[in-house]
Scaffold this motif. Sequence first.
Motif, PDB file in Angstrom:
ATOM      1  N   GLN B 194     -22.357 -25.853  -2.844  1.00  0.00           N
ATOM      2  CA  GLN B 194     -21.375 -26.904  -3.088  1.00  0.00           C
ATOM      3  C   GLN B 194     -20.005 -26.350  -3.499  1.00  0.00           C
ATOM      4  N   VAL B 195     -19.307 -27.060  -4.371  1.00  0.00           N
ATOM      5  CA  VAL B 195     -17.909 -26.754  -4.676  1.00  0.00           C
ATOM      6  C   VAL B 195     -17.713 -25.311  -5.154  1.00  0.00           C
ATOM      7  N   ARG B 196     -18.592 -24.894  -6.046  1.00  0.00           N
ATOM      8  CA  ARG B 196     -18.475 -23.549  -6.624  1.00  0.00           C
ATOM      9  C   ARG B 196     -18.565 -22.488  -5.522  1.00  0.00           C
ATOM     10  N   LEU B 198     -17.911 -22.933  -2.296  1.00  0.00           N
ATOM     11  CA  LEU B 198     -16.735 -23.035  -1.418  1.00  0.00           C
ATOM     12  C   LEU B 198     -15.550 -22.304  -2.037  1.00  0.00           C
TER      13      LEU B 198
END
Lengths: 279, 207
Positions: B194-196, B198
Motif C-alpha cells: 500500500q501507501v508505504r 509506493l
Amino acid sequence: MLKSRIIPCLDVKDGRVVKGTNFASLRDVGDPVELAKRYCDEGADELVYLDISATVEGRKTFLDTLERTADSIFLPLTVGGGIRVVDDIRRLLGAGADKVSLNTAAVANPDFISEASGRFGCQCVVIAIDVKKGTDGITNCELRITNESKSEISNLKSQIASGYEVVTHAGRRPTGIDALSWAREAERRGAGEILLTSMDADGTKNGYDLEITSLISGEVGVPVIASGGAGKPEHLFDALTTGGADAVLVAGILHFGTYTVASLRDYLRGRGIKVRSAS
Amino acid sequence: MPETVTIVDYGMGNLRSVQKAFQKVGAAAEISSDPAAIEKATRIVLPGVGAFGDAVKELRERELFISLQRAILAGKRFLGICLGFQLLFESSEESPGVRGLAIFRGQVLRIPSVVENDSFKVPHMGWNNLEIVRREGAFKNLPESPDFYFVHSYYVYPADSTIVSAYVRYGVPMCASIYSDGVTGYQFHPEKSQVRGLELLHHFTEC
C-alpha cells in the motif's frame, strides 16, 4: 513481529459482489472494484476474490473485474473459483492475481497442486478446504448404495479420523476424505497456505469452527486462514487465539456495514492481538 | 519528471503489479526482456517470485544474466524485489550448486520452522515490521517500525552486514533490505504494501 491478517472475501458473480448463507440465497452487495478499494483504504491486509459465475460470459467479466481491481489496489490479491488447469492459473496471475485458491480440482487431482506449485511457486498456491463436521456426507452415500458395500462404508467412516470430512461443489458433495489428512497432503504437495472453510458455520454468524481450525493449524507448517461464520469481532479473536489461525477471512460481517475492517482491527488490537499499524 | 524505470521480464512473476505501482507514483515503467535495453537502462528493477534455480536458468536463457551483472557493476540504479533481491547473492539453499548474480557475497538460507522450541509457519507470509538499522535514503522518513508485506521461504544472509539497512524478526532476525552503492534490495513487496510501499518505489525513481 508477524501480524495476524484480516482478509475480506468478495464473492463475485457476473461482475457484482454477492453474499449468500450456506452458499444459497445470494444477495447483491455492490461493485467489486469499489468494495475492494474501500476495504483497502480501511486497512485490509489482503483480499480474496471468489469467482462464482457459472457461465463463460461471467468468467470473462470476472477477468476484466480482476484487472481493474489489481490496477487500483496495492495489496496481495488471491483469486479462486473454477480453476481447473495450469492455463487458468496463468491467465489469472496475468490479470493481476498474486495467489490462486484451488479447491475441487485439487481434490479431484492432487497432482494439480504439485504442478501449480512447481510452476508458479508455493507462495501463490492456496488450497481451499471446505469441511463438514460428522459424517453426514457418508450417511448420504449410504442411502444410495447396496448392502454389499456396507463394509466399505465403515472403512470410510474410520478414515474420517478428525471427525471432519472434505466436501466439494459448494458443500454439496462428500468426498470421504479426512480434512486433516488432506491438509497434510496439500502441504506436502506444495500448498503455500490453507484456506479452511467450515460449511456448517459459513453464513451463520455464530463464529468460526474453532475445533477443526485449531486441529489443522497445529498440524501443518504453512499458514492457515480461518473462514466461515464470523458475525462478531470476538469471533475473529477466538479464531486467532483458540483456533490458532494465522489469518481470518471475513465477508458478511463487513458487507452490510455492521463493522468496518478498521473497527475489527482496532478491536483485535485492544485485546492484545498483533495487527498491522494503520498507515 | 522521473526517468524511465525498466522492469526485467524473465518469466518469473508479478511484473504487471510492479509496473502499475510505479505508474501510480508517476513514473514511466517499461517491461523488457531485451539484454540491450537492460544495458541501456538507467534504473533497473528485478522483481520475481518462484525458485532461485529456475530464475537463474531463465536469466541465462534470455542472455540477461551477464547484462544485469554489467549494468549493476556500471553503477546503474538497481532495485531487486523478493527473489530479485536474493539473486544478487552467490547461492541459495533452495537450489544447491546454482550460482546467483553474486554482486554481493553471501548465501540465501531456508527460514527455520523451529527456533528454540517455538514453531514458525513457512512461508513467512503477511505483514511484519522492519527494524531499521540505517535510517537514510528511502528509509529516512519511515515511522519507527513500519509494516510491509512479506511472502518468502528463504532469506538473504549477506557476508558483509554493513550493507543491511533493515532486519525483520521471525524466529530469527532476517535481512529485510540492503542498500549499497546504488543497489537496493527488498525482501518484502513494496508493490503490495500500500501507501508505504509506493513511497519506497517513488524514492527509487528519484534517487
